[in-house]
Scaffold this motif. Structure first.
Motif, PDB file in Angstrom:
ATOM      1  N   PRO A   1     -25.389  -5.863  10.727  1.00  0.00           N
ATOM      2  CA  PRO A   1     -25.703  -5.399  12.084  1.00  0.00           C
ATOM      3  C   PRO A   1     -24.469  -5.113  12.950  1.00  0.00           C
ATOM      4  O   PRO A   1     -24.571  -4.365  13.920  1.00  0.00           O
ATOM      5  N   LEU A   2     -23.306  -5.687  12.618  1.00  0.00           N
ATOM      6  CA  LEU A   2     -22.120  -5.463  13.453  1.00  0.00           C
ATOM      7  C   LEU A   2     -21.334  -4.209  13.060  1.00  0.00           C
ATOM      8  O   LEU A   2     -20.393  -3.832  13.732  1.00  0.00           O
ATOM      9  N   HIS A   3     -21.723  -3.573  11.952  1.00  0.00           N
ATOM     10  CA  HIS A   3     -20.994  -2.392  11.437  1.00  0.00           C
ATOM     11  C   HIS A   3     -19.575  -2.737  10.986  1.00  0.00           C
ATOM     12  O   HIS A   3     -18.621  -2.018  11.307  1.00  0.00           O
ATOM     13  N   SER A   4     -19.422  -3.831  10.307  1.00  0.00           N
ATOM     14  CA  SER A   4     -18.136  -4.101   9.664  1.00  0.00           C
ATOM     15  C   SER A   4     -17.988  -3.134   8.492  1.00  0.00           C
ATOM     16  O   SER A   4     -18.988  -2.631   7.982  1.00  0.00           O
ATOM     17  N   GLY A   5     -16.754  -2.907   8.058  1.00  0.00           N
ATOM     18  CA  GLY A   5     -16.645  -1.972   6.939  1.00  0.00           C
ATOM     19  C   GLY A   5     -15.247  -1.595   6.540  1.00  0.00           C
ATOM     20  O   GLY A   5     -14.287  -2.325   6.790  1.00  0.00           O
ATOM     21  N   LEU A   6     -15.166  -0.416   5.911  1.00  0.00           N
ATOM     22  CA  LEU A   6     -13.933   0.027   5.284  1.00  0.00           C
ATOM     23  C   LEU A   6     -13.449   1.353   5.877  1.00  0.00           C
ATOM     24  O   LEU A   6     -14.247   2.270   6.069  1.00  0.00           O
ATOM     25  N   VAL A   7     -12.161   1.410   6.147  1.00  0.00           N
ATOM     26  CA  VAL A   7     -11.548   2.655   6.597  1.00  0.00           C
ATOM     27  C   VAL A   7     -10.867   3.284   5.389  1.00  0.00           C
ATOM     28  O   VAL A   7     -10.144   2.591   4.665  1.00  0.00           O
ATOM     29  N   HIS A   8     -11.088   4.540   5.158  1.00  0.00           N
ATOM     30  CA  HIS A   8     -10.573   5.354   4.044  1.00  0.00           C
ATOM     31  C   HIS A   8     -11.453   5.242   2.795  1.00  0.00           C
ATOM     32  O   HIS A   8     -11.926   6.238   2.309  1.00  0.00           O
ATOM     33  N   CYS A   9     -11.648   4.040   2.259  1.00  0.00           N
ATOM     34  CA  CYS A   9     -12.446   3.818   1.040  1.00  0.00           C
ATOM     35  C   CYS A   9     -12.341   4.979   0.051  1.00  0.00           C
ATOM     36  O   CYS A   9     -13.266   5.749  -0.118  1.00  0.00           O
ATOM     37  N   GLN A  10     -11.195   5.089  -0.598  1.00  0.00           N
ATOM     38  CA  GLN A  10     -10.943   6.258  -1.440  1.00  0.00           C
ATOM     39  C   GLN A  10     -11.128   6.000  -2.947  1.00  0.00           C
ATOM     40  O   GLN A  10     -11.965   6.622  -3.583  1.00  0.00           O
ATOM     41  N   ILE A  11     -10.305   5.112  -3.499  1.00  0.00           N
ATOM     42  CA  ILE A  11     -10.373   4.903  -4.942  1.00  0.00           C
ATOM     43  C   ILE A  11     -11.355   3.764  -5.230  1.00  0.00           C
ATOM     44  O   ILE A  11     -11.175   2.635  -4.764  1.00  0.00           O
ATOM     45  N   MET A  12     -12.405   4.062  -5.966  1.00  0.00           N
ATOM     46  CA  MET A  12     -13.387   3.011  -6.281  1.00  0.00           C
ATOM     47  C   MET A  12     -14.181   3.352  -7.534  1.00  0.00           C
ATOM     48  O   MET A  12     -14.315   4.517  -7.905  1.00  0.00           O
ATOM     49  N   SER A  13     -14.703   2.297  -8.155  1.00  0.00           N
ATOM     50  CA  SER A  13     -15.566   2.475  -9.322  1.00  0.00           C
ATOM     51  C   SER A  13     -17.012   2.606  -8.842  1.00  0.00           C
ATOM     52  O   SER A  13     -17.317   2.361  -7.673  1.00  0.00           O
ATOM     53  N   ARG A  14     -17.899   2.975  -9.767  1.00  0.00           N
ATOM     54  CA  ARG A  14     -19.313   3.068  -9.412  1.00  0.00           C
ATOM     55  C   ARG A  14     -19.863   1.724  -8.932  1.00  0.00           C
ATOM     56  O   ARG A  14     -20.627   1.655  -7.982  1.00  0.00           O
ATOM     57  N   GLU A  15     -19.437   0.615  -9.600  1.00  0.00           N
ATOM     58  CA  GLU A  15     -19.925  -0.720  -9.215  1.00  0.00           C
ATOM     59  C   GLU A  15     -19.518  -1.043  -7.782  1.00  0.00           C
ATOM     60  O   GLU A  15     -20.307  -1.584  -7.004  1.00  0.00           O
ATOM     61  N   GLN A  16     -18.276  -0.694  -7.449  1.00  0.00           N
ATOM     62  CA  GLN A  16     -17.811  -0.966  -6.087  1.00  0.00           C
ATOM     63  C   GLN A  16     -18.597  -0.150  -5.064  1.00  0.00           C
ATOM     64  O   GLN A  16     -18.995  -0.655  -4.017  1.00  0.00           O
ATOM     65  N   MET A  17     -18.842   1.113  -5.417  1.00  0.00           N
ATOM     66  CA  MET A  17     -19.637   1.982  -4.554  1.00  0.00           C
ATOM     67  C   MET A  17     -21.016   1.355  -4.315  1.00  0.00           C
ATOM     68  O   MET A  17     -21.514   1.302  -3.192  1.00  0.00           O
ATOM     69  N   GLU A  18     -21.601   0.839  -5.393  1.00  0.00           N
ATOM     70  CA  GLU A  18     -22.933   0.232  -5.268  1.00  0.00           C
ATOM     71  C   GLU A  18     -22.908  -1.029  -4.398  1.00  0.00           C
ATOM     72  O   GLU A  18     -23.843  -1.283  -3.641  1.00  0.00           O
ATOM     73  N   ARG A  19     -21.824  -1.790  -4.505  1.00  0.00           N
ATOM     74  CA  ARG A  19     -21.711  -2.992  -3.658  1.00  0.00           C
ATOM     75  C   ARG A  19     -21.588  -2.610  -2.176  1.00  0.00           C
ATOM     76  O   ARG A  19     -22.184  -3.253  -1.308  1.00  0.00           O
ATOM     77  N   ILE A  20     -20.823  -1.565  -1.895  1.00  0.00           N
ATOM     78  CA  ILE A  20     -20.684  -1.087  -0.503  1.00  0.00           C
ATOM     79  C   ILE A  20     -22.068  -0.747   0.050  1.00  0.00           C
ATOM     80  O   ILE A  20     -22.435  -1.129   1.164  1.00  0.00           O
ATOM     81  N   ILE A  21     -22.835  -0.038  -0.772  1.00  0.00           N
ATOM     82  CA  ILE A  21     -24.156   0.412  -0.338  1.00  0.00           C
ATOM     83  C   ILE A  21     -25.111  -0.780  -0.189  1.00  0.00           C
ATOM     84  O   ILE A  21     -25.866  -0.871   0.778  1.00  0.00           O
ATOM     85  N   ARG A  22     -25.044  -1.714  -1.153  1.00  0.00           N
ATOM     86  CA  ARG A  22     -25.921  -2.880  -1.085  1.00  0.00           C
ATOM     87  C   ARG A  22     -25.671  -3.678   0.194  1.00  0.00           C
ATOM     88  O   ARG A  22     -26.594  -4.127   0.855  1.00  0.00           O
ATOM     89  N   MET A  23     -24.401  -3.837   0.572  1.00  0.00           N
ATOM     90  CA  MET A  23     -24.075  -4.602   1.784  1.00  0.00           C
ATOM     91  C   MET A  23     -24.220  -3.782   3.057  1.00  0.00           C
ATOM     92  O   MET A  23     -24.043  -4.284   4.146  1.00  0.00           O
ATOM     93  N   LYS A  24     -24.493  -2.462   2.893  1.00  0.00           N
ATOM     94  CA  LYS A  24     -24.601  -1.546   4.033  1.00  0.00           C
ATOM     95  C   LYS A  24     -23.322  -1.526   4.865  1.00  0.00           C
ATOM     96  O   LYS A  24     -23.359  -1.531   6.108  1.00  0.00           O
TER      97      LYS A  24
ATOM     98  N   ASN B   1     -26.208   6.894   1.891  1.00  0.00           N
ATOM     99  CA  ASN B   1     -26.716   5.539   1.639  1.00  0.00           C
ATOM    100  C   ASN B   1     -26.235   4.441   2.574  1.00  0.00           C
ATOM    101  O   ASN B   1     -26.742   3.334   2.543  1.00  0.00           O
ATOM    102  N   THR B   2     -25.205   4.743   3.364  1.00  0.00           N
ATOM    103  CA  THR B   2     -24.745   3.724   4.306  1.00  0.00           C
ATOM    104  C   THR B   2     -24.124   4.432   5.502  1.00  0.00           C
ATOM    105  O   THR B   2     -23.831   5.632   5.437  1.00  0.00           O
ATOM    106  N   LEU B   3     -23.944   3.735   6.620  1.00  0.00           N
ATOM    107  CA  LEU B   3     -23.455   4.388   7.839  1.00  0.00           C
ATOM    108  C   LEU B   3     -22.016   4.858   7.650  1.00  0.00           C
ATOM    109  O   LEU B   3     -21.097   4.046   7.528  1.00  0.00           O
TER     110      LEU B   3
END
Ligand SMILES: [Zn+2]
Length: 520
Positions: free
Chosen positions: A351-374, A412-414
């Motif tokens: 709900p606070l919109h914590s997150g990542l700036v840039h988020c460039q190099i990542m694996s599919r699993e990492q992408m899925e974790r980002i989405i799961r945590m919103k 999938n995520t904001l």
């Protein structure tokens, strides 16, 4: 009151609207709006142009941008003679002893083939310390006066840098070394940087920014905070600023919180945004933290600039004060570290919109974790121009396929966009183009085309999503009754254009808080 008529309006069938002071009080057909107004109300005929809510650049460094714009521009210099002309003109305009900082020369393009040296700079600027930075940013030249001022002698050594005393040439960290010896700008100068940065934003249709400035010019964040507060009370800000607060240590962050500051404290023009953390370097410089060695630099994995424990201390402290935390994370090792920390700290649904700036190099699993945590993502489509040529070389083919996954994140995520200015100059129209084409203009290299956004999505990325990211979409980001009068007028309807042509569009006017802050 002002009436704007005969226009197209983003996400609306109306053709006209009326503002009273800083607020939109009615929208409708030209006729409806005309009927509502007295004869003394100013009517602006927009001649079928497109009215957009002001664009949002959700991550940049406003003060650095202004400083960049105020330094002597040397790009496009065609000979050493022309370089001398520009320098001597600047010298005449500045007081004796004042530093001159120039940027952007490229001696490879000099017709006379003469490379700039200390001697050349001494000839035109004997009374000013001068540093000129090459277009690449990794090489610079200083004159004798600058050497004296910076206290450079034969004994001077700089880690990760080189100083050539005879030619005045500086490499890498030696540039930062000299820059740190330059006097800290006074408040008037910093105000001018802010003003120039804002002007640039307004000219590109931007009325809302997320900006990281606390550690740009001063050791004490209070200097920057106080200046922004002062400018906002004086109504001198022409963009709305959400400050992304970076601190030297958790201790300094704690004292900020002790002073009563936390997320969302502020006024309509300047507000405290999330805590900002820097966790790694850049892909271009091979300093982004990677899980595996760089494919084009075996033995190098880049590096984390903060240890995991310290990051976690920061994030937990932010959590306790309901302040979101956002972290610069470019390499997959930095992304992984932040995912592990957020897994333990972010509330359900984020709900606070914590997150990542840039988020460039990542694996599919990492992408899925980002989405799961919103997690909120702050992406930089304009980086594609430079990075399309290097991402595969640095990270390998497989990892490149799942990196910069902008469309997947957007769906999938904001996810909101930004320029990271002055890394790239703020330009939402260019960002829209790159988000859609994922093709470099300069090198024609492309990135995974499955992640291309369509124009409609890319516009949302640079507009609607920014307001949502900053929890402002109840009063901002729409041309509708009751919303604030922050908008920009484009000469063409970008919604129906080919992505490659969008950058030919002109920003004709920008209005913030009901004030016209830019007009072409
Ligand atoms: Zn940044």
């Amino acid at each position: 009151m002002k009436a704007y008529i005969n226009c197209r309006i983003y996400k609306s069938e109306d053709t006209a609207f009326l503002i009273d002071g800083n607020e939109i009080i009615a929208t409708g057909s030209d006729e409806t709006i005309r009927r509502m107004i007295a004869s003394n109300v100013e009517v602006i005929d927009l001649n079928q142009m497109l009215v957009m809510p002001g664009f949002a650049d959700t991550h940049m460094h406003l003060i650095s941008l202004g400083r960049h714009l105020c330094s002597l521009r040397l790009d496009g210099t065609k000979s050493s003679g022309q370089l001398k002309d520009r320098l001597s003109r600047r010298a005449i305009q500045s007081e004796k002893g004042e530093w001159i900082l120039g940027r952007g020369y490229n001696e490879e393009l000099f017709a006379d083939g003469i490379r700039p040296t200390k001697q050349l700079l001494d000839e035109v600027c004997p009374d000013h310390p001068v540093m000129i930075i090459r277009t690449c940013g990794h090489i610079a030249v200083i004159n004798s006066k600058a050497m004296d001022e910076a206290g450079i002698t034969e004994e001077t050594e700089v880690n990760g840098g080189a100083i050539h005393l005879d030619s005045g040439l500086l490499e890498e960290n030696a540039i930062t070394y000299v820059r740190e010896k330059m006097p800290k700008p006074d408040e008037k100068t910093v105000s001018r940087y802010i003003e120039e940065g804002m002007k640039y934003c307004n000219a590109h249709g931007i009325t809302l920014i997320g900006s990281d400035d606390f550690r740009t010019l001063s050791e004490d964040y209070r200097d920057t905070l106080n200046l922004f507060e002062k400018l906002s009370y004086q109504e001198k800000l022409t963009v709305r600023v959400n400050e992304q607060c970076q601190f030297a240590s958790p201790k300094e962050f704690a004292s900020f919180l002790d002073d009563g500051y936390t997320f969302d404290v502020g006024n309509d023009f300047f507000r405290i945004g999330p805590l900002k953390l820097i966790t790694d370097g850049s892909l271009g410089g091979r300093s982004a933290a990677m899980l595996e060695d760089y494919k084009d630099d075996p033995g190098n994995k880049g590096m984390m600039v903060m240890d995991e424990e310290e990051i976690e201390t920061f994030v937990r402290l932010a959590n306790r004060f309901n302040m979101p935390a956002i972290a610069h994370a470019i390499g997959d090792a930095a992304v992984e570290t932040m995912l592990d920390i957020f897994e333990d700290t972010v509330y359900e649904g984020n709900p606070l919109h914590s997150g990542l700036v840039h988020c460039q190099i990542m694996s599919r699993e990492q992408m899925e974790r980002i989405i799961r945590m919103k997690l909120s993502c702050y992406i930089q489509p304009q980086f594609i121009d430079a990075d399309a040529a290097i991402v595969e070389k640095r990270a390998g083919k497989q990892l490149a396929q799942t990196s910069y996954p902008f469309r997947t994140l957007f769906e999938n995520t904001l996810t909101s966009g930004g320029s990271d200015a002055p890394v790239e100059l703020p330009d939402p129209l260019a960002a829209i183009r790159f988000a859609c084409t994922r093709t470099s203009i300069h090198t024609s290299d492309t990135m995974n085309q499955d992640e291309c956004m369509n124009v409609e999505e890319a516009i949302e990325l640079m507009c609607d999503k920014g307001y949502e990211q900053f929890f402002m979409n109840d009063r901002y980001g729409k041309i509708a009754k009751g919303y604030m009068a922050d908008f920009t007028v484009l000469d063409k309807d970008i919604r129906t254009m080919k992505p490659e042509e969008i950058t030919d569009t002109k920003v004709m006017m920008t209005v913030m808080d009901g004030r016209t802050v830019y007009e072409r």
